[in-house]
Design a protein around this motif. Sequence first.
Motif, PDB file in Angstrom:
ATOM      1  N   HIS A 100      -5.081   1.025  -2.139  1.00 19.43           N
ATOM      2  CA  HIS A 100      -5.557   1.854  -1.036  1.00 19.43           C
ATOM      3  C   HIS A 100      -6.087   0.948   0.071  1.00 19.43           C
ATOM      4  O   HIS A 100      -7.031   0.185  -0.157  1.00 19.43           O
TER       5      HIS A 100
ATOM      6  N   LYS B 173     -12.964   0.100 -10.835  1.00 15.73           N
ATOM      7  CA  LYS B 173     -12.266   0.001  -9.543  1.00 15.73           C
ATOM      8  C   LYS B 173     -12.570  -1.368  -8.963  1.00 15.73           C
ATOM      9  O   LYS B 173     -13.631  -1.945  -9.247  1.00 15.73           O
TER      10      LYS B 173
ATOM     11  N   PRO C 221      -7.621   0.994  -9.701  1.00 14.09           N
ATOM     12  CA  PRO C 221      -7.491   1.225  -8.263  1.00 14.09           C
ATOM     13  C   PRO C 221      -8.044   0.036  -7.470  1.00 14.09           C
ATOM     14  O   PRO C 221      -9.088  -0.532  -7.822  1.00 14.09           O
TER      15      PRO C 221
ATOM     16  N   LEU D 278     -16.014   1.181   2.952  1.00 11.70           N
ATOM     17  CA  LEU D 278     -14.975   1.172   1.911  1.00 11.70           C
ATOM     18  C   LEU D 278     -15.463   1.875   0.646  1.00 11.70           C
ATOM     19  O   LEU D 278     -14.700   2.568  -0.026  1.00 11.70           O
TER      20      LEU D 278
ATOM     21  N   ALA E 186       0.835  -1.206   0.000  1.00 13.81           N
ATOM     22  CA  ALA E 186       0.000   0.000   0.000  1.00 13.81           C
ATOM     23  C   ALA E 186       0.867   1.253   0.000  1.00 13.81           C
ATOM     24  O   ALA E 186       0.419   2.328  -0.402  1.00 13.81           O
TER      25      ALA E 186
ATOM     26  N   GLN F  61      -1.837   2.578  -6.831  1.00 10.55           N
ATOM     27  CA  GLN F  61      -3.244   2.212  -7.029  1.00 10.55           C
ATOM     28  C   GLN F  61      -3.825   1.402  -5.871  1.00 10.55           C
ATOM     29  O   GLN F  61      -5.004   1.049  -5.893  1.00 10.55           O
TER      30      GLN F  61
ATOM     31  N   LEU G 123     -13.102  -3.330  -5.295  1.00  7.67           N
ATOM     32  CA  LEU G 123     -13.352  -3.119  -3.868  1.00  7.67           C
ATOM     33  C   LEU G 123     -13.412  -4.481  -3.186  1.00  7.67           C
ATOM     34  O   LEU G 123     -14.265  -5.305  -3.525  1.00  7.67           O
TER      35      LEU G 123
ATOM     36  N   SER H  84      -7.690   0.829   3.865  1.00  5.45           N
ATOM     37  CA  SER H  84      -8.354   1.717   4.824  1.00  5.45           C
ATOM     38  C   SER H  84      -7.603   1.766   6.148  1.00  5.45           C
ATOM     39  O   SER H  84      -7.067   0.763   6.617  1.00  5.45           O
TER      40      SER H  84
ATOM     41  N   GLU I  15     -15.040   5.513   1.045  1.00  6.27           N
ATOM     42  CA  GLU I  15     -13.644   5.937   0.857  1.00  6.27           C
ATOM     43  C   GLU I  15     -13.216   5.863  -0.612  1.00  6.27           C
ATOM     44  O   GLU I  15     -12.423   6.675  -1.069  1.00  6.27           O
ATOM     45  N   ALA I  16     -13.765   4.885  -1.329  1.00  5.71           N
ATOM     46  CA  ALA I  16     -13.311   4.635  -2.710  1.00  5.71           C
ATOM     47  C   ALA I  16     -13.955   5.567  -3.734  1.00  5.71           C
ATOM     48  O   ALA I  16     -13.572   5.561  -4.902  1.00  5.71           O
TER      49      ALA I  16
ATOM     50  N   HIS J 261      -9.182  -1.053  -3.691  1.00  2.00           N
ATOM     51  CA  HIS J 261      -9.534  -0.539  -2.357  1.00  2.00           C
ATOM     52  C   HIS J 261      -9.817  -1.717  -1.427  1.00  2.00           C
ATOM     53  O   HIS J 261     -10.647  -2.582  -1.749  1.00  2.00           O
TER      54      HIS J 261
END
Length: 223
Positions: free
Chosen positions: A20, A170, A192, A55, A13, A18, A172, A22, A58-59, A194
């Motif tokens: 992320h 993305k 990305p 999440l 991280a 890319q 997640l 938490s 946040e994303a 997450h």
Amino acid sequence: MNERQAYNLHPLARTLAQVHVSQHPLVLHKLTFLRSKFTEPKKFRELVREIAQLLFYEATQDLALAPLTVQTPLNDCAGFEIAEQIGLMPILRAGLGMSEAILEIVPTAHVWHLGLYRDHQTLQPVTYYNKLPAQPDIDLSIIVDPMLATGGSAIAAVDILKRWGASRIKFLGLIAAPEGVQALNNTHPDIPIHLAVIDSHLNELGYIVPGLGDAGDRQFGTG
Ligand code: PRP
Ligand code: URA
């Protein structure tokens, strides 16, 4: 670095732009109880839902907005509305609990299910269901799946969405293995990722350690 960052700021991280992970106390608290083998399916589903919503929040800090004026009981008031069509792509089965939770906070999202399972012998993803429409009708596609283990399922899902013509994608997830994060990032460096946490490693059966076991079985009481 404090104890919380040491737990959750995995080197990947810190080095991969890319990726992320938490740092939110609520996520870390709920994740701990999600992992416990004593957490029953009802509570497990509730925790999956709550972490997925946190999440998602946040994303999606980069979602586009359009101006919108509303009337309060006192006056006109300038505000905003989300200007992008969001598509949620849960990887069946375990992604279902996440997409249903996110749909509660963005009820206008479209949900396109992707049926993928991991062959227990080869650990390769097998696609068994995909009913995406002929033309992409979504601005932002978010693949949701609690577990990123070898990364095979997530890579296959991104492959499907890119072939379909999705422009922004993305991923997640809740818990990842470093091997899966690396594989997804190597294959699709533009996506990305997450996560709530990156764990230690995969075991010889392809399970994330310490992980939480089988996310599908634990949500649906099977296995
Ligand atoms: C799990 C999980 C992911 C996949 C991750 O699904 O929900 O989809 O494994 O593993 P990978 O990164 O090595 O591909 P599973 O295949 O167990 O299917 P299920 O949700 O139907 O139980
Ligand atoms: N799928 C799961 O549900 N759990 C793991 O640990 C790996 C893949």
